[in-house]
Design a protein around this motif. Structure first.
Motif, short mmCIF file in Angstrom:
data_model
loop_
_atom_site.label_atom_id
_atom_site.label_comp_id
_atom_site.label_asym_id
_atom_site.label_seq_id
_atom_site.Cartn_x
_atom_site.Cartn_y
_atom_site.Cartn_z
N THR F 87 41.07 42.41 37.29
CA THR F 87 41.29 42.91 38.65
C THR F 87 39.98 42.95 39.43
OG1 THR F 87 43.14 44.25 37.95
CG2 THR F 87 42.04 44.94 39.96
N HIS F 88 38.94 43.50 38.80
CA HIS F 88 37.64 43.56 39.45
C HIS F 88 37.15 42.17 39.84
CE1 HIS F 88 36.37 47.78 38.09
NE2 HIS F 88 36.27 47.74 39.38
N GLU F 89 37.27 41.24 38.90
CA GLU F 89 36.79 39.89 39.11
C GLU F 89 37.47 39.26 40.33
OE1 GLU F 89 35.77 37.81 35.21
OE2 GLU F 89 37.30 36.47 36.05
N ILE F 90 38.79 39.46 40.39
CA ILE F 90 39.54 38.81 41.48
C ILE F 90 39.25 39.49 42.81
CG2 ILE F 90 41.86 38.35 42.36
CD1 ILE F 90 42.78 37.99 39.47
N GLN F 91 39.22 40.80 42.85
CA GLN F 91 39.05 41.43 44.15
C GLN F 91 37.64 41.23 44.70
OE1 GLN F 91 40.64 45.28 43.44
NE2 GLN F 91 38.76 46.19 42.71
N ARG F 92 36.68 41.09 43.82
CA ARG F 92 35.33 40.76 44.28
C ARG F 92 35.30 39.36 44.88
NH1 ARG F 92 30.89 43.60 41.94
NH2 ARG F 92 29.84 41.71 41.29
N MET F 93 36.02 38.43 44.25
CA MET F 93 36.06 37.07 44.77
C MET F 93 36.73 37.02 46.15
SD MET F 93 37.88 33.67 43.15
CE MET F 93 36.61 33.12 41.99
N ILE F 94 37.82 37.77 46.32
CA ILE F 94 38.51 37.78 47.62
C ILE F 94 37.57 38.32 48.70
CG2 ILE F 94 40.47 38.70 48.94
CD1 ILE F 94 41.94 39.02 46.20
N GLY F 95 36.90 39.40 48.40
CA GLY F 95 35.98 39.99 49.38
C GLY F 95 34.88 39.01 49.77
#
Lengths: 255, 255, 255, 255, 255, 255
Positions: F87-95
């Motif tokens: 989850t962290h990995e993906i939401q950081r990428m989106i941001g």
């Protein structure tokens, strides 16, 4: 002068009400002056993982204060989600005190949970907790023996605790909250009825102290612990030669 | 027959010991049979963010049980790190009950924290909590008034609560733990001294019930709440015409 | 015999490497035999809420072990999400030890964070932490003084710590992990360079001990702390008459 | 007037889209006006510890709102790390509603997880959740039966829910968010298709209400639940005599 | 010019000290300039639930920084109670890098825990961690083989990592903290000794970059990884034909 | 063959439904085949502490999956109390993707919260999230401009994302869940409408890959991103010369 004309080397009135809780295997309400702690002992038929299969039991303690046990309300640890350092420090001390006087290999693979819940605090909650926890634990172990679940009451001696401090350069016994707040040095003494030492913890609050002061505090505390042991003994008939303790039909004891 | 020859529509003995805690602005120990709850009210000179600057106060409640309040020991919520759904449900109900009878705009920008701590549980902990919380809260508000911090005692009426259930097809008032465990339907009724309704919560445990059963439960509960209101009234001199309540010098009341 | 032919009253080799970290205001790597702890002191320009506006500073400590500092891997406290009781106990002790020798009113409204991170453990991690923390803290305070942010170096004395225990009925100094595991009694002694006592913590592991044993342990520990104080003194030029300490250009000291 | 010319005793348009999720054993999107909730039912081949070996199943529910389901964004409960009281209250109600109409002893040792996720909120999220959860659960149980994993479809009746309130002194059915915010009293009614009551929860928001008002709310709500039951019935062919329900090939139903 | 006259395409001095920890099955201290990371490998005789009974092993990594590894102190993740996104991102990358070069079906049902703890940070902590983790993991696997617990050393190749970035429009290799803070684009390259690619992660910091820039970064990084592979090879004697690696008696290697 | 006769280099059907949420400043439902993600953008009139007073805005993203978005139910992160690494990995990428195409100094001191909630997952949830997040964010920024809160629409270009992988030795575009599970290598490509690169993340699953394979994956992904950019462009009228974007009245776009 101390509150209520108490002398420097005098304990506050101590009262122990046995069987304070209808559910617990052992329980009491212990009071040191205005400090009031409910102590219960609960038997669980299991041991922590590190003792599995070792044919011995375990005793562990938890300590907590109601949010308004104190002069101003504290947040519950269930709300903060964290158990504070002070709580940890005290509950570890209670557990060690109990384990010091019991033969864990004689209680089977079970855990005795000691719960000390402070419903009103005025200094000395950890020492009151230890004094009450001993009664709760002992009653629970006697119950195990009465139920033939264990063959003896493997308790070596009573265990009690008291605080001593140096407040405004004077040695004082059994500090209440206000005295404790003003203490430069603060010592907790845990010892058995026979005067064997279990735990000594003395510390300066941004202060140091001499060996001589240290020894004087220790003398004062150990002396007073005899009275506490006497109070605890009121509840039991002890037959050490046959490894047995029995409950006397005493509901309350006071000092 | 119910325990202690209690009739189906009979409350357990209720006892309220006022000023149970030396620190809190208001407090009591409330007992419904073997259920015992310490209720305290604490005043904080601040309000939650959503009320900042709105010139009104707030009342909120927290509820908890000691680990051995119950027949078998429960883990502390401070240890699990999570406040359970049941706890949330009850403490929200206590808060709503208190807020229903007080004019929050008359207590200034302050919060009254109600703490209900169950030291022994035998059914009805939420109803006992509400009954005791009212005393603690009212005493705290009267204190604010006595200290001239507020100009009135803006309490509209007493508020009490009771449980009703259907156990083995019989309507029963004020269920103890065993009765509650066997209840098909379970209703909590919160109402004011005048019989105004505050909160009704009825629910089937894997069961349903008819409208007729529902109304019978409601009738029974509302009737018994008159007795509870009478008990609460023992503690106060009420002068609604001048918006004032005063403490009577009553330390304990029993039903 | 003890490992490496060590005598019962002999310390393990102690080594302090100063300025182990390029970022921290003060730091060292301290070793007691195989026990290795990185100590850093960090200055923060703020104080905890309870000290706001009181014109004084604060010193607090955190202690942790790398997961494989020990013989078998431990889960990280960041993964369990909980700081254990042992960690709390130790970091509170480190903080108290530092605060006992410094005048907090002379360091301004700032906090000194002491971090003690055990990178390899073999017994005595808390005593090594205190010995190293003193160097890190002192270097940080001297730096504040050099930068003219404070007018003095308000340190009263060095502070050190050592453990003593009773292992197989023999008194032993500075226990390694294996000795500690077999100790019936275990004492931590924190004292200043002048022999003033800061904290004494002695406890039996499911055992009790006599006053005589206690005093013997205390004597042994206090004696050895003189050596530790000497080692710490290597790093500083002290001018107590003008309330000043200065760094000597010493990078490493060994015992 | 209410929004969209709705009458006081009129439901908002309700729409149920079945099989909204390709993975779940049962699922739907349920809409009450602008309130939109995704309901899924997931079968797990295990039961909670307290039911192990009792040869029965369990149904439990979880409820959540997307952060921007509401007019202003709320923090995720996964970020705060805490499940709020309101969430707990609602998900417990959903679980009880489902368990009230199913015979848990007939579904084997498995758990049906109901997930109700509000993707857009405009009041009535808990009642919409219950209405949709029933469809998801029933479809999942029918699937178990079709797969011969259980011998019957042990559902006694449909279960639905609706809210009623008193807003500006007027009785209103199925409150939207704005109406709910202005309601003095707010009631949730959960009942079966046959009009049996499952859960009644009425509460005053800093207000009380009379028995007469209470009964009027209850009448209004129960009446409207007939329509909701009819809507749910569209999806099923029921053969109670042989303890069987079957899916009709209906993809969507509207009210 | 870069610090220490470093050229744009030049690595910082790299040093690997093997067997930095006396307890771990494999360990080293790896330094890239001022960045210092302790890497340990710990063997656990179990696998995560998703691999139970599949007759293969697992490798997982944890990464952390000491609070004062950085220029200003960071709160510990054990104190915040949350593992941050950056930590997760890095430790997942380390784990994948290790798993890419090992045959998990040849190490039995055991888990190798890699711990990378940054004791001092100056950019490139994730690349240094991967370089050191390979040594720790390999030494641990060789030990398993030496102890006859596994029949081979199923490592296909060395694996290393390096960072490349665009700083002030110039391509730079192995960024230190200051360079990294000013980088518009930042790429991490993980590759085997033979130049096979394991993981490429390039990202713009509020910036984009062209395909041409991307390819130039990739070329530069892959070229430099040959040097890193050479450094890692210093520690081992490799006999791929018989699926075996052996430790050379090298304690330290530098670049 | 791939499901639905899809070619190796073919995207799944993509559909974007704009204004999916009535509350959010910008929102859409984005579908890549069976993968469905609700994206919302919420404006908050504050910035994180590290940006206070710097006269610029911030964009951050949160990503989550409903528990039954997947083939088997996952526990909610609110229940586990931990946000996972994925989850962290993906939401950081989106941001990062959003911040790469916007001039943060032109949106004032406000934060745009992007929420990507996967209601159904079948591979490619992170790429779908980025594609939809761009629409939600852009609509929110246009709204700020329409409300005269900012003077321009400071978006440099569209940003999209796609996945590429090697499955059974064949290069495949836009992997669904099953393909992804079997992929040896997996690459996520984030790029602007003009083909500028934002983020490249390629990784082997216990596998490595050659430079040639890497370049082929990159070529394939970048080519397909042109189609995605075209789809996003359907919603906007862009006037870059005057730094302005406007909404076209398009409710839905499909590929």
């Amino acid at each position: 002068m101390r509150k209520n004309n108490r002398k420097l080397d005098e304990l506050r009135p101590i009262r122990i009400q046995r069987d304070f809780n209808i559910h617990a295997e052992g329980s009491c309400l212990v009071e040191f002056g205005n400090t009031r702690v409910i102590c219960t002992a609960s038997i669980a038929e299991s041991v922590p993982p590190f003792l599995k299969g070792k044919n011995q039991g375990w005793i562990t303690a938890e300590y907590s204060m109601l949010p308004r046990a104190t002069a101003t309300r504290n947040m519950r640890e269930s709300v903060t989600g964290k158990i504070g350092g002070r709580t940890h420090e005290i509950q570890r001390m209670i557990g060690r005190a109990m384990r010091a006087v019991i033969d864990l290999t004689k209680i089977g693979e079970r855990t005795i949970w000691i719960d000390c819940d402070v419903i009103q605090a005025d200094g000395g909650t950890r020492t009151a907790s230890i004094v009450g926890a001993f009664i709760a634990m002992t009653d629970a172990i006697i119950k195990l023996n009465e139920q033939k679940l264990i063959n003896s009451v493997p308790i070596r001696d009573t265990v009690g605790a008291v605080s001593v401090g140096i407040v405004n350069d004077r040695l004082m016994l059994d500090l209440d909250f206000e005295e404790d707040s003003n203490a430069a040095v603060d010592m907790t003494i845990v010892a058995t009825g026979n005067g064997e030492m279990v735990e000594i913890h003395s510390l300066g609050e941004e202060a140091t102290y001499t060996r001589k002061e240290f020894e004087a505090m220790l003398d004062l505390g150990l002396e007073s612990l005899k009275q506490i042991a006497e109070l605890q003994n009121v509840f039991y008939e002890k037959m050490p030669s046959i490894n047995l303790w029995k409950r006397k039909s005493v509901k309350e004891a006071k000092l």
